[in-house]
Design a protein around this motif. Structure first.
Motif, PDB file in Angstrom:
ATOM      1  N   THR A   1      -3.194   7.335  -4.524  1.00 53.52           N
ATOM      2  CA  THR A   1      -2.066   7.021  -5.400  1.00 53.52           C
ATOM      3  C   THR A   1      -2.085   7.827  -6.700  1.00 53.52           C
ATOM      4  OG1 THR A   1      -3.293   5.181  -6.410  1.00 53.52           O
ATOM      5  CG2 THR A   1      -1.922   4.671  -4.485  1.00 53.52           C
TER       6      THR A   1
ATOM      7  N   TYR B   1       4.006  -0.908  -1.762  1.00 54.10           N
ATOM      8  CA  TYR B   1       3.359   0.406  -1.733  1.00 54.10           C
ATOM      9  C   TYR B   1       1.838   0.266  -1.824  1.00 54.10           C
ATOM     10  CZ  TYR B   1       1.929   4.968  -3.658  1.00 54.10           C
ATOM     11  OH  TYR B   1       1.294   6.151  -3.902  1.00 54.10           O
TER      12      TYR B   1
ATOM     13  N   GLU C   1       6.593  -1.311  -5.623  1.00 58.19           N
ATOM     14  CA  GLU C   1       5.214  -0.950  -5.915  1.00 58.19           C
ATOM     15  C   GLU C   1       4.240  -1.923  -5.259  1.00 58.19           C
ATOM     16  OE1 GLU C   1       4.861  -0.701 -10.132  1.00 58.19           O
ATOM     17  OE2 GLU C   1       5.660   1.350 -10.221  1.00 58.19           O
TER      18      GLU C   1
ATOM     19  N   LYS D   1      -2.805  -2.272 -12.646  1.00 57.14           N
ATOM     20  CA  LYS D   1      -1.539  -2.275 -11.927  1.00 57.14           C
ATOM     21  C   LYS D   1      -1.510  -3.378 -10.873  1.00 57.14           C
ATOM     22  CE  LYS D   1       1.557  -0.016 -12.134  1.00 57.14           C
ATOM     23  NZ  LYS D   1       2.894  -0.241 -12.753  1.00 57.14           N
TER      24      LYS D   1
END
Length: 240
Positions: free
Chosen positions: A214, A195, A192, A224
């Motif tokens: 996203t 990403y 992640e 996040k």
């Protein structure tokens, strides 16, 4: 740039609001209870206060009433709550609260409310309105709550941000370096991280476009990135 005081007994909310408002260029002070808020109000004279309603010891409405009584309600105050009632909203409005934000707070609503509050910072703060008929006050508050709690994001303008320093996009080599020997959670976090760094670079640091790509709401995207350790990347408005 403005001096904003955030008063909330939940550490996670204080940190999140501090990060978001700090990225907007504001100076943010934090208080976890009414006692700290009183001291910050005297020492720093904030341009705007984000005040939680439900806090231990002294709640936000009581603190708001105290500031109004002592002539210290000279700045816009935006109330925050996850379970505000109409009665509480009416009382806070009579005292002088400018707006309400429902938790969890959507980023677009937060930024718009802060902008509106700061634009009214030079106005004379309203005194308490004990003679205002309850039906009139409730109608006004219902209109405020309906506007503030609206789930539609179409009513808010999108704002783009450019990254001051954005990590290079992920390459095949970076993915190849992911170890399958890692525990699942660590491997997932590593993926992640790559990403989101890829999308941040690809979208030029625009949090709005990264959120769209996203599929995350921008408040959740901030959380996040912080969880993954990407919060060290700072964003600034275009042209700064």
């Amino acid at each position: 740039m403005a001096n904003i005081l955030v008063v909330d007994d939940e550490m996670g909310i204080r940190e999140l609001l501090s990060e978001i408002l700090g990225d907007e260029g504001h100076v943010v002070q934090l208080a976890e209870n009414a006692q700290q808020a009183r001291a910050a109000r005297i020492e720093s004279r904030p341009d705007l206060v984000l005040l939680d309603i439900w806090m231990p010891d002294t709640d936000g409405v009581t603190l708001l009433k105290e500031w109004q009584r002592d002539g210290m309600l000279t700045m816009p105050v935006i109330m925050m709550s996850g379970h505000a009632t109409i009665d509480t909203a009416v009382e806070a409005t009579r005292i002088g609260a400018l707006n309400f934000l429902e938790k969890p707070i959507a980023l677009q609503k937060l930024l718009k409310a802060v902008q509106q509050g700061l634009s009214r910072g030079n106005d004379v703060v309203r005194p308490a309105l004990p003679s205002l008929p309850a039906t009139v006050a409730e109608t006004h508050v219902n209109n405020v709550l309906a506007h503030s709690f609206s789930a539609s994001s179409a009513a808010y303008e999108s704002r783009s941000f450019a990254a001051v320093a954005v990590p290079a996009p992920a390459t095949n080599n970076q993915f190849a370096n992911l170890s399958f020997e890692l525990p699942l959670r660590e491997a997932r976090d590593a993926f992640e991280r790559i990403y989101f760094e890829y999308h941040l670079h690809r979208e030029g640091g625009s949090m709005t476009r990264v959120a769209e790509k996203t599929g995350l709401e921008r408040t959740h995207l901030y959380r996040k990135l912080k969880q993954l350790g990407v919060e060290s990347v700072k964003y600034a408005k275009r042209g700064e």
